[in-house]
Design a protein around this motif. Structure first.
Motif, short mmCIF file in Angstrom:
data_model
loop_
_atom_site.label_atom_id
_atom_site.label_comp_id
_atom_site.label_asym_id
_atom_site.label_seq_id
_atom_site.Cartn_x
_atom_site.Cartn_y
_atom_site.Cartn_z
N PHE A 92 0.83 -1.21 0.00
CA PHE A 92 0.00 0.00 0.00
C PHE A 92 0.86 1.25 0.00
N ALA A 93 1.85 1.33 0.89
CA ALA A 93 2.69 2.51 1.00
C ALA A 93 3.47 2.75 -0.29
N ALA A 94 4.07 1.69 -0.83
CA ALA A 94 4.92 1.84 -2.01
C ALA A 94 4.10 2.21 -3.25
N LEU A 95 3.01 1.51 -3.48
CA LEU A 95 2.23 1.73 -4.70
C LEU A 95 1.48 3.05 -4.68
N THR A 96 1.04 3.49 -3.49
CA THR A 96 0.40 4.80 -3.41
C THR A 96 1.37 5.91 -3.80
N ALA A 97 2.60 5.81 -3.30
CA ALA A 97 3.60 6.82 -3.65
C ALA A 97 3.95 6.77 -5.13
N LEU A 98 4.04 5.57 -5.69
CA LEU A 98 4.41 5.42 -7.10
C LEU A 98 3.33 5.95 -8.04
N THR A 99 2.10 6.08 -7.57
CA THR A 99 1.03 6.64 -8.41
C THR A 99 1.37 8.06 -8.83
N ALA A 100 2.17 8.75 -8.02
CA ALA A 100 2.55 10.14 -8.35
C ALA A 100 3.41 10.22 -9.60
N THR A 101 3.94 9.09 -10.08
CA THR A 101 4.78 9.11 -11.28
C THR A 101 3.96 9.06 -12.57
N GLY A 169 -0.99 19.79 -5.32
CA GLY A 169 -1.20 19.00 -6.53
C GLY A 169 -1.60 17.57 -6.21
N TRP A 170 -2.15 16.91 -7.21
CA TRP A 170 -2.58 15.52 -6.97
C TRP A 170 -1.38 14.61 -6.75
N ARG A 171 -0.24 14.92 -7.35
CA ARG A 171 0.96 14.12 -7.11
C ARG A 171 1.41 14.23 -5.66
N GLY A 172 1.35 15.45 -5.13
CA GLY A 172 1.72 15.65 -3.73
C GLY A 172 0.82 14.87 -2.79
N LEU A 173 -0.46 14.76 -3.13
CA LEU A 173 -1.38 13.99 -2.29
C LEU A 173 -0.95 12.53 -2.19
N PHE A 174 -0.64 11.93 -3.35
CA PHE A 174 -0.27 10.52 -3.34
C PHE A 174 1.08 10.30 -2.65
N LEU A 175 2.01 11.21 -2.86
CA LEU A 175 3.30 11.08 -2.17
C LEU A 175 3.15 11.18 -0.66
N ALA A 176 2.35 12.14 -0.20
CA ALA A 176 2.16 12.34 1.23
C ALA A 176 1.51 11.12 1.88
N VAL A 177 0.48 10.58 1.23
CA VAL A 177 -0.21 9.43 1.82
C VAL A 177 0.68 8.19 1.77
N GLY A 178 1.46 8.03 0.70
CA GLY A 178 2.40 6.92 0.66
C GLY A 178 3.41 6.99 1.80
N ALA A 180 2.92 8.50 4.68
CA ALA A 180 2.19 8.20 5.92
C ALA A 180 2.01 6.70 6.09
N GLY A 181 1.75 5.99 4.98
CA GLY A 181 1.64 4.54 5.07
C GLY A 181 2.93 3.89 5.51
N GLY A 182 4.06 4.42 5.03
CA GLY A 182 5.36 3.90 5.46
C GLY A 182 5.60 4.11 6.94
N ILE A 183 5.21 5.26 7.45
CA ILE A 183 5.35 5.53 8.89
C ILE A 183 4.49 4.58 9.71
N VAL A 184 3.25 4.35 9.27
CA VAL A 184 2.37 3.43 9.97
C VAL A 184 2.96 2.02 9.98
N LEU A 185 3.57 1.62 8.86
CA LEU A 185 4.20 0.30 8.80
C LEU A 185 5.29 0.17 9.86
N LEU A 186 6.12 1.19 10.01
CA LEU A 186 7.18 1.14 11.01
C LEU A 186 6.61 1.08 12.43
N LEU A 187 5.54 1.84 12.67
CA LEU A 187 4.93 1.83 14.00
C LEU A 187 4.25 0.50 14.31
N PHE A 188 3.90 -0.24 13.28
CA PHE A 188 3.21 -1.52 13.44
C PHE A 188 4.17 -2.66 13.79
N LEU A 189 5.43 -2.50 13.49
CA LEU A 189 6.38 -3.61 13.65
C LEU A 189 6.39 -4.23 15.04
#
Length: 410
Positions: A92-101, A169-178, A180-189
């Motif tokens: 989720f974190a990786a693919l959401t961020a990659l949508t900005a490309t 911009g819409w790219r910034g939205l996807f990068l920011a949420v991606g 955030a998903g990475g941060i949540v992943l680290l907190l979940f460990l």
């Protein structure tokens, strides 16, 4: 750590901490899902494409998400919930961020398909964990937290997505949420062992899988519950997906205005999700489900009228409340249907939910060619029929002490 300590059941405080983390992950995923629909007009302008074409971005995520839950539910039962959840959250974190490309609507659609396939192993399994950690008669409150997190993601995603897009911009939205998903992943460990202790893998053959789905759909209770999840999700997604276009056309709003008008969507569930869950535990789902379906009908019918903008925003909030009084309650029923394979039961639930989401947005978009009056009128009529039928179909969903619903045979 000894095997016994690894497999022990989490205590009350551990369950509550895990519930909060599951709620955070759920919030982020639904924020990402609901930030897209309100920016359909902005994406249409950015790429010079019709809103109907841009609207495909929504089902491109939702339908693969729903289909993949069937696979993730099976894998979780066989390989372990913690492995599937962490792999899915990473995707989720990786693919959401990659949508900005993406450089075209077609590329956005492709990334949304991949994100839907990858992200669908978190929320369904969070619901499964709650079902395993909390008994049925106490399940309303923790489910209320999770569905409240979903509603909060809807509320903030639909609002901030539209409000922030002009600035980052819409790219910034996807990068920011991606991110955030990475941060949540680290907190979940730190919660990996706790999740593994709560649910152990369950073996089985392909025949067991098929029989599991047949059993889930083989009783009237299962049939009506999954059927209502599907129909109700089609209604809500169909109406919500096109609210941004509705507000732009009827009231001439720009992105920020759309975001403000959608501010109330998701707020009832975010603030009152646990309270609604407690009410279901106390009074039974038979009383609340028809009310929630009826409120949804009234909200959609109200949008047919030439309402002042403030009143239309209130109708949107009521529409959200209708969702919050239905889908979480259906989810509570599903948690009692799975037996030894809760991942399969919840996977089928989320499959019904998200495929309904995707089809609802597609169907509404097609009927929209005849105008918002035709689309809203058709969807309101179907929801009204569902509300009236629910008075009879869910009459046995009273408190578990009264009817012994945990047997799941009605």
């Amino acid at each position: 750590m000894s095997p016994d300590s690894t497999l022990r059941t989490p205590d009350h405080n551990e369950r509550e901490r895990l519930l909060r983390m599951l709620s955070v992950a759920t919030f982020i995923i639904f924020f990402q899902a609901y930030m897209v629909a309100p920016i359909i007009p902005a994406l249409s302008n950015a790429f010079g494409t019709s809103v109907q074409t841009v609207g495909l971005v929504v089902p491109a995520y939702l339908i693969p998400y729903g289909i993949a839950t069937l696979i993730f539910g099976l894998l979780a039962d066989r390989l372990g919930v913690q492995r599937i959840m962490f792999a899915s959250l990473t995707a989720f974190a990786a693919l959401t961020a990659l949508t900005a490309t993406a450089t075209s609507i077609e590329q956005i659609v492709l990334w949304r398909v991949l994100t839907g396939l990858g992200a669908s192993g978190v929320v369904p399994l969070a619901l499964v964990l709650v079902a395993r950690l909390f008994p049925y008669e106490q399940r309303g409150r923790p489910l209320g937290w999770l569905f409240g997190a979903m509603a909060g993601g809807m509320a903030f995603g639909s609002t901030l997505g539209a409000v922030l897009e002009p600035f980052i911009g819409w790219r910034g939205l996807f990068l920011a949420v991606g991110a955030a998903g990475g941060i949540v992943l680290l907190l979940f460990l730190p919660y990996r062992r706790m999740i593994a202790a709560a649910m152990q893998p369950v073996g089985g053959t392909l025949g067991d899988l098929i029989r599991g789905y047949m059993n889930l759909l083989g009783t009237p209770r299962g049939q009506r519950t999954y059927g209502y999840v599907f129909v109700n999700s089609m209604f809500h997604s169909g109406v919500f997906t096109w609210l941004g276009v509705y507000l732009e056309r009827r009231y001439g709003l720009g992105p920020v205005g759309i975001g403000i008008a959608l501010l109330g969507y998701g707020v009832p569930g975010f603030l009152c999700g646990p309270l609604i869950g407690r009410a279901a535990d106390k009074w039974g789902r038979a009383r609340l489900l028809p009310i929630g379906l009826g409120l949804s009908t009234l909200a959609a019918a109200g949008l047919l009228l030439d309402l002042p903008l403030v009143v239309a925003a209130i109708a949107i909030t009521i529409l959200s409340l209708g969702y919050d009084m239905t889908q979480p309650l259906f989810g509570g029923i599903v948690t009692s249907l799975g037996g030894k394979r809760p991942g399969q039961a919840m996977g089928l639930n989320v499959f019904s939910l998200f495929v309904g989401f995707g089809l609802g947005s597609l169907i509404f978009g097609e009927v929209l060619r005849f105008g918002f009056g035709a689309a809203l009128g058709m969807f309101a009529a179907v929801e009204l029929a569902a509300a009236l039928c629910s008075l009879w179909l869910f009459r046995s969903e009273v408190t578990s002490g009264a009817k012994g619903l945990s047997s799941g045979t009605r």
